[in-house]
Structure formats: structure tokens, C-alpha cells
Design an enzyme around this catalytic site. Structure first.
Site, PDB file in Angstrom:
ATOM      1  N   ASP A 122     -34.657  57.414 -27.288  1.00  0.00           N
ATOM      2  CA  ASP A 122     -33.279  57.859 -27.444  1.00  0.00           C
ATOM      3  C   ASP A 122     -32.644  57.158 -28.639  1.00  0.00           C
ATOM      4  OD1 ASP A 122     -30.574  58.538 -27.150  1.00  0.00           O
ATOM      5  OD2 ASP A 122     -30.733  58.577 -24.969  1.00  0.00           O
ATOM      6  N   HIS A 171     -32.659  61.811 -26.274  1.00  0.00           N
ATOM      7  CA  HIS A 171     -31.304  61.933 -25.745  1.00  0.00           C
ATOM      8  C   HIS A 171     -31.076  63.241 -24.986  1.00  0.00           C
ATOM      9  CE1 HIS A 171     -27.274  60.269 -25.656  1.00  0.00           C
ATOM     10  NE2 HIS A 171     -26.771  61.456 -25.963  1.00  0.00           N
ATOM     11  N   SER A 187     -24.371  60.789 -21.701  1.00  0.00           N
ATOM     12  CA  SER A 187     -23.923  60.400 -23.040  1.00  0.00           C
ATOM     13  C   SER A 187     -22.444  60.042 -23.037  1.00  0.00           C
ATOM     14  CB  SER A 187     -24.246  61.528 -24.025  1.00  0.00           C
ATOM     15  OG  SER A 187     -24.054  61.134 -25.352  1.00  0.00           O
TER      16      SER A 187
END
Length: 410
Positions: A338, A367, A171
Site C-alpha cells: 500500500d 490500497h 482510507s
């Protein structure tokens, strides 16, 4: 109703924290031990604590882990650094059981595992001059993580090991990675990089919570109130979450933020909440909100006059992904569910890279599955490990003489 549900979820977090810190969360960093003691004790993995100082004075926590029993066929452990995402800390790499968490798996597979902790998080060690109550302590975005944190970590680890470093980011750890990789001096320290839920562009983000926060300029609103730290564990954080949840259904807050996650053990959520979420700066959230609203991968926008002062330009400069050298091997994994790293945005990033990465696509993954999925080893980590091993020879290439060996600060 959504607001009440959030207060219930937050109250659960507070109860968990109360069991850990009788004097409240603010007193925890002064009294508690480091991540090795708090998270790794009892796992069977050896852990050492280090401190890395950045050029701008931040003191980053860094943990080095290895299995209690060494494998007989491992002649040299190749170093790999794990960089967490937004509102997370290095603990997220070891919160599942051995055989499920990437930190444990890499150690078992013969790698020298270094776990990074970004500035402002629970496991970092503050600043050389500023306290966390000083507004200057929170005057940064992921620009500074890319400019200062990652290069300092890579240099520290390379000096300690005499080897180039493998990098894993998740991320926000991919945003900072990609931005930092545009500098040759950084990529010269890397053997290869693996990016989980890779993010650089955010204009197709589908998270209702994040989009709502960006649309209503929540970052600017809170900054105007004089606050610089974003911490969902304090009153300001609760008020901010309530404001966003007035417009959307936050009854499943996790799915509202990250999208549906298929494969992690929800019974462990109370354990996760003992350590996460971590703090970040409101300026960092403002930067991400700018990217969402404008569809850009640029440095922080200070406004015309501020940009002239910082960049000698009316507009913030864009990060040039074509500047990432073709010589750096890249591996990426993303999921179709995601809500933050949308596949359209991921492919936009891939098209701009001079060297096309090896890609793993997991249709059911959201995610957080890339960190917490109980099936992640077979689904993606084994592929990542094979990728690193295929580039093991790069760890020994062009290594300058080691001039400084860092000391442990257990």
C-alpha cells in the site's frame, strides 16, 4: 509521453460519461436517479435512499441495502455503516459482483447495511443553503467529515434501528473515523469499528503521484487560481494531473497513485469509471498535503492568524489518539504494497491507541485491493465479520429510548 497517456485515460472516462449523460457531467446530478437505481438495480438486493442533514447544513446521501431473500436464521440484522475513502463514493462497496463486494457480503451475512456518501460526492444531495457553485459549499476538509458527517450518520442510524452501530472505513474513512472516535459522544454510538488501509500519519507515504503533488504545493497553486472543487473530470482537474505527471511516469496512473494492486479484476475498470472518481474540496487536498509535508495528524492549518481565529492557538491542535476509549473494539487490516497507508505509519497509529486492535496483514495487497479484490472475502472480510459477531452484544448496550424514526426519501 506520460501526459499523453493521461489524456488518453481521461478521454476514456469522458466517453463512458457521455454514454450516461448526454448533456455532460455537470447535468448528471440534476437528471439521474439515486445510487439505488443507478448501481443496485438488477443485483437482486433491495435498496432504499435516505437523506441525512449535518449540523452545518450538508445533505448526505445514505443507502440501506438488504438481500431479496431473507435468511431464516437471522432474527435481527445488526447495523453496519460503510464509509468510503478520498475521491470515492458509497458505490465502491457494491461495484464488484455479489460474493466479492463488502456491501453485498455483509447483507448476505445478516447485517443491516448502510452505505454512507461524504459531502461533495455524486450521491450526496447538496447543502441546505449553498449550491455546488458557491465557494462556501467547498469550504471544508476531513475535519468537518469527522466533526459533522460521521456523528450525524451514526445518530440517524441508531435512531432508525434502536441499536449501536458497527463502522467500516477505508482510507480517508479511517482518518475521519479515528478523529471522530476521540469524542466520547461518538464512540458511545458504536459497537465496534473496522479500519481498512488505516491512515492517520502520512509521512512515510510512498505514492510518487501524491508526494509530488504535496511537494510542489499543487493544492495552494490551484486554490490561488480561484477554484475550490477538485474534480478530475473537468479541465482544471486534467491540468492539475498533467502538472504532477510532468515530473513522474504516469503511464500506469492507478499504480502511480495507490501503489501496485494485486487482486482486482482490471476488466471491470471501465465499469468502475462510470461512477468514480468523485469530487472533493481543494481545501481537503491541502489538508492532506500538510500532513504529508509535516508528518502530523492535526487539524487544518490556517496560518498563524487563521489558527488564532479558529483554535485560539498559533498552531492547529493535534488529534489525540489516546483519547479513543479503551472500551471501543477495533479491527484493522493493511497491506505491505500500500503506497498510501504505509505499514510504518499504521504501526505508529497502533502504538498510540489505548486498546490494541485485532490486525490482519496482507503482504500482496495494495490500497484498492481492500475494496475491489476478488479474493477479499476469504482474505479479510470473513475475519471482519467474525470480529463484529464477537461483539454483537455491544449493539444492545446502553441504548437510549428511540425518539425519532427517520423517513425514507425514495
Amino acid at each position: 509521453m506520460a501526459t499523453n497517456i493521461f489524456h488518453l485515460q481521461f478521454a476514456t472516462v469522458v466517453l463512458v460519461l457521455t454514454a450516461i449523460c448526454a448533456d455532460g457531467w455537470e447535468s448528471c446530478p440534476k437528471k439521474e436517479k439515486g445510487m439505488c437505481s443507478m448501481v443496485l438495480d438488477g443485483t437482486g438486493y433491495a435498496c432504499r435512499e435516505y437523506t441525512v442533514e449535518t449540523e452545518d447544513g450538508f445533505l448526505l446521501g445514505l443507502q440501506r441495502i438488504s438481500p431479496a431473500i431473507e435468511r431464516s436464521n437471522v432474527t435481527k440484522r445488526l447495523p453496519v455503516v460503510l464509509q468510503h475513502g478520498l475521491l470515492q463514493g458509497g458505490d465502491n462497496w457494491v461495484l464488484n459482483f455479489p460474493g466479492q463486494s463488502l456491501g453485498f457480503i455483509l447483507a448476505d451475512e445478516g447485517f443491516d447495511v448502510w452505505i454512507a456518501n461524504g459531502r461533495g460526492t455524486r450521491w450526496s444531495h447538496g447543502h441546505r443553503r449553498y449550491s455546488k457553485h458557491d465557494r462556501r459549499y467547498w469550504d471544508w476538509t476531513w475535519d468537518e467529515l469527522a466533526q459533522y458527517d460521521l456523528p450525524a450518520l451514526f445518530e440517524f442510524i441508531m435512531t432508525a434501528t434502536g441499536s449501536k452501530v458497527f463502522y467500516v472505513g477505508h482510507s480517508q474513512g479511517t482518518i475521519t473515523g479515528l478523529a471522530s472516535f476521540t469524542h466520547q459522544a461518538v464512540t458511545d454510538m458504536l459497537a465496534a469499528a473496522a479500519l481498512l488501509s488505516p491512515i492517520s500519519y502520512l509521512d512515510h507515504i510512498s505514492s510518487k503521484f501524491i508526494n509530488n503533488a504535496a511537494l510542489y504545493h499543487i493544492d495552494i497553486l490551484v486554490k490561488s487560481m480561484g477554484f475550490r472543487e477538485f474534480n478530475v473530470r473537468n479541465e482544471v482537474g486534467v491540468q492539475l494531473m498533467d502538472r504532477v505527471c510532468q515530473e513522474i511516469d504516469c503511464r500506469d496512473l492507478l499504480a502511480t497513485i495507490t501503489g501496485p494492486n494485486c487482486c482486482f479484476n482490471r476488466t471491470r475498470i471501465p465499469y468502475y469509471l462510470q461512477f468514480e472518481p468523485h469530487s472533493t474540496s481543494l481545501k481537503n487536498l491541502a489538508h492532506l498535503a500538510q500532513m504529508i509535508r509535516r508528518g502530523t495528524f492535526c487539524k487544518y492549518d490556517y496560518g498563524y492568524l487563521g489558527n488564532l481565529q479558529h483554535y485560539q492557538s498559533l498552531f492547529p491542535p493535534a488529534y489525540d489518539l489516546t483519547a479513543i476509549p479503551r472500551s471501543l473494539p477495533l479491527w484493522m487490516a493493511y497491506g505491505d504494497n500500500d503506497a498510501l497507508a504505509d505499514p510504518v505509519d499504521v504501526l505508529r497509529t497502533v502504538k498510540q491507541l489505548r486498546r490494541k486492535p485485532e490486525i490482519v496483514v496482507l503482504p500482496d495487497y495494495g490500497h484498492l485491493d481492500f475494496i475491489f479484490s476478488i479474493n477479499a472475502k476469504g482474505d479479510l472480510y470473513d475475519s471482519m465479520i467474525a470480529f463484529f459477531r464477537s461483539h454483537a452484544d455491544r449493539c444492545e448496550q446502553d441504548i437510549t429510548q428511540v425518539t425519532r424514526v427517520p423517513e425514507s426519501s425514495v
